[in-house]
Every structure is written in C-alpha cells, then in structure tokens.
Design a protein around this motif. Structure first.
Motif, short mmCIF file in Angstrom:
data_model
loop_
_atom_site.label_atom_id
_atom_site.label_comp_id
_atom_site.label_asym_id
_atom_site.label_seq_id
_atom_site.Cartn_x
_atom_site.Cartn_y
_atom_site.Cartn_z
N SER A 39 84.74 32.22 54.15
CA SER A 39 84.30 33.03 55.29
C SER A 39 85.00 34.38 55.38
O SER A 39 84.45 35.33 55.94
N CYS A 40 86.22 34.49 54.83
CA CYS A 40 86.96 35.74 54.96
C CYS A 40 87.62 36.11 53.63
O CYS A 40 86.96 36.55 52.71
N ASP A 41 88.93 35.90 53.53
CA ASP A 41 89.62 36.33 52.31
C ASP A 41 90.36 35.19 51.59
O ASP A 41 91.20 35.45 50.74
N GLU A 42 90.06 33.96 51.93
CA GLU A 42 90.57 32.82 51.16
C GLU A 42 89.41 32.11 50.49
O GLU A 42 88.43 31.76 51.16
N LEU B 120 85.84 44.15 48.86
CA LEU B 120 86.83 43.60 47.94
C LEU B 120 86.93 42.09 48.09
O LEU B 120 87.14 41.36 47.12
N ALA B 121 86.77 41.60 49.31
CA ALA B 121 86.84 40.16 49.56
C ALA B 121 85.72 39.42 48.85
O ALA B 121 85.94 38.41 48.18
N SER B 122 84.50 39.94 48.96
CA SER B 122 83.36 39.26 48.32
C SER B 122 83.49 39.28 46.81
O SER B 122 83.16 38.30 46.14
N ARG B 123 83.99 40.37 46.25
CA ARG B 123 84.18 40.42 44.80
C ARG B 123 85.23 39.42 44.34
O ARG B 123 85.08 38.78 43.29
N ALA B 124 86.30 39.30 45.11
CA ALA B 124 87.35 38.34 44.75
C ALA B 124 86.82 36.91 44.83
O ALA B 124 87.17 36.06 43.99
N GLY C 122 81.61 34.70 59.84
CA GLY C 122 82.50 35.27 58.84
C GLY C 122 81.94 36.56 58.29
O GLY C 122 80.97 37.13 58.82
N LEU C 123 82.53 37.05 57.21
CA LEU C 123 82.05 38.27 56.55
C LEU C 123 80.80 37.94 55.75
O LEU C 123 80.82 37.01 54.93
N PRO C 124 79.71 38.67 55.94
CA PRO C 124 78.45 38.33 55.27
C PRO C 124 78.57 38.19 53.75
O PRO C 124 78.07 37.22 53.17
N GLY C 125 79.22 39.17 53.10
CA GLY C 125 79.35 39.11 51.65
C GLY C 125 80.16 37.93 51.18
O GLY C 125 79.82 37.27 50.19
#
Length: 339
Positions: free
Chosen positions: A9-12, A44-48, A81-84
């Motif tokens: 949903s975010c950066d994990e 950057l989050a979605s790419r990771a 969460g973040l869409p990407g």
C-alpha cells in the motif's frame, strides 16, 4: 489452509504465509530511497515494489516451507494507499492466483491492522481478544476508532477530521531537522527529555473525532518565534522539544480513548497501526488500562508496520466466509470498503 498475504500500500513490500491463523513466514522489504526526500515519493515507491515483489513472495514461500501449489488463496491490500504501489500488489496477486486457479481475497488495509492481534505463532501462547471491542488505528495516514462485533463486523465511531497523529510526528520531525520517518526518531530523543518543558495546542473536537492540524500549526509558530530569538534553540532543546510534542500527541489520544471507553462501556481495547510502536503511548496506555480495568492488547513491534501477515490473517477470516473477489477488482487510494 495456506493463505498468502501481500501488502504494497505504501513503501513496504511484504508477503507472509499463514497456516490457518498461525504465522509461518513474514518478509518485509523496506525502501530506504525515500529518506533523502523527507517522505515517500509515490513513483519511486511503485518502481521499488516492482523490483521487490517477486523475490519477497518467493522468500515467504520458501521460509514457510511450502510450494505455491499448496496455497489455498491469495489475499492482498486493495486500499487505501498509493495507487501505483497498490497496483503492483493487486496485479501480481491476480496473475499468480489465476495461474494457480485459486481464489483471491481483497483486504482493507485498516481492517488488517486491527486483525494482527489474532495471529498466532508456533510455540507461543497467546491470549486472543474477545468481542465486542474497541480498536484505535493510529498511523501516518489514519487515526480512527473502530467498534468490532466480530472479525468481519466493524463500524467506525470516530476519526480524524484533518491530519493523522502519525503525520504530526513526521511533520514535527521535519521542523526539527530530524530524518524521515520522524516518529521513531522523536520517540528516541524524547526518552531523554522533559515532556512538560513546552506546551502546545490541544484542539477540541466533539464526540470521538480527532483533529491534529492545529497542533501542527502550534508547533510551527512556536519554533518560528523561538528561532528568531535564538537560532540554536532547536539544537539546545531537542530532547525536551521531542518529549513535549510526543506528550501532547499522546494526551490527545488518551483523552479520546478515555471518552470512547466510558461511553461505549467496552472493556477490551486494541491498539493498531504504526504509531502503536511508540514507547510513550504504550506505557501511558498500559497504565491507564490497568487503572480502569480495561483489557489491553498491544501489537508486537513487527506488526505495527505495514506487513503481509496482517493481510493474510484478514484473508483467513474472509476465506472462512467464502468472501472471495472477482479478477476485475480495482484498488482504491482513499475511502474505505468496510468502515
């Protein structure tokens, strides 16, 4: 049954495997790239997530000691969460489930945070909460009270009307020139400070709702005025500033917890979300519940962050009800499916 839970949903990027409600594995990949920007950068989050999702799921299955063919269902975060970021997890889960010909289960991120309290671990005895109960989800993006009648019957009875408590920690840390994420850093410095050194605004909101925007403004103007008088004010008073800011946030939360427990007359209380890791909140809440004969359940630190285990346990209880989703479901960035 074996449930794979996927959280993006975010950066994990996280995946976990449960055997019924028993945790077999949990893998979490954190994204340190955001620290230099002082917050999560969605692109950057979605790419990771795209880079991490395959190895994270593979490691979770390997650690659990099962093959993907043994899975009974795949649960994943649908929102908020973040869409990407959400799209990476949703797309991967759909594809894998379709290939394995097993059902998918959509999970609300906030619901999952609460249900971590029902995860068991091999070799560990655990007292599971009983219903009905009151839960407080407190994180960087959300602060809300949820009344639960059972695992899947929930109702929001209070929420923030503007900012979340965790956002105040992060924004205050930025004002103090501390690194992101700010919550753990403030908690660390606060342990050496005086929580009564400085006073900040405590917004008053009716019923069980919260407001934190006024507190952010109070901190901002206070620091602005003090720095005009003394450019080294923050450096000279960092521990006391952290302790005082943390104390104010916790006082706002405790005031509302006291009101909600009194009026609902519930005797079981759960804390969930990222801010549930805050040591000062845990200490104050433990003391309060002990004094007022409230059964308190605090999540283990590993379960306060976003993690696949909370998605898997939510998936487990939805699986028992045959609550499966079609392959054309789409993620939602805000709003709530069940609250």
């Amino acid at each position: 049954m074996y449930i794979l839970g996927i959280e993006t949903s975010c950066d994990e990027t996280s995946a976990a495997v449960l055997h019924n409600n028993e945790l077999l594995s949990l893998i979490i990949s954190n994204q340190t790239v955001h620290q230099q920007y002082g917050g999560v950068v969605p692109e950057l989050a979605s790419r990771a997530h795209q880079q991490n999702i395959v190895p994270v799921v593979e490691m979770a299955l390997r650690k659990a000691g099962i093959s993907k063919q043994q899975l009974n269902a795949i649960a994943f975060t649908l929102g908020p969460g973040l869409p990407g970021s959400l799209m990476v997890g949703v797309s991967f889960a759909k594809s894998l489930a379709w290939a394995l010909q097993i059902p998918i289960i959509t999970v609300d991120h906030l619901h999952a945070h609460i249900l971590v309290h029902f995860i068991t671990e091999s070799g560990k005895t655990k007292d599971l909460p009983s219903f009905p109960l009151l839960a407080l989800v407190v994180s960087g993006g959300h602060t809300l009270f949820v009344r639960m009648e059972d695992h899947l019957t929930l109702k929001t009875i209070g929420k923030t009307i503007d900012d979340a408590a965790g956002e105040v920690f992060d924004k205050a840390a930025k004002m103090l020139n501390l690194p992101y994420p700010g919550g753990p850093v403030i908690d660390k410095h606060a342990s050496q400070g005086n929580p009564f050194a400085f006073t900040f605004a405590k917004p008053k909101v009716n019923n069980f709702d919260f407001s934190f925007s006024g507190l952010k403004t109070s901190i901002l103007y206070f620091l602005r005025d003090k720095l005009k008088e003394d450019p080294t004010f923050i450096d000279d008073n960092l521990a006391d500033l952290c302790a005082s800011i943390q104390h104010t946030i916790v006082e706002i939360l405790l005031d509302k917890i006291h009101l909600a427990l009194q009026q609902t007359k519930l005797k079981t209380f759960l804390l969930a979300g990222g801010v549930a890791a805050n040591s000062y909140l845990r200490k104050r809440l433990t003391n309060y519940c002990a004094e007022n004969n409230i059964r308190l359940y605090l999540p283990e630190p590993i379960f306060t962050t976003d993690n696949g285990a909370m998605i898997a346990i939510a998936g487990y209880y939805k699986y028992l009800k045959n609550d499966f989703a079609p392959l054309d479901v789409t993620p939602y960035a805000s709003g709530k499916l069940i609250f």
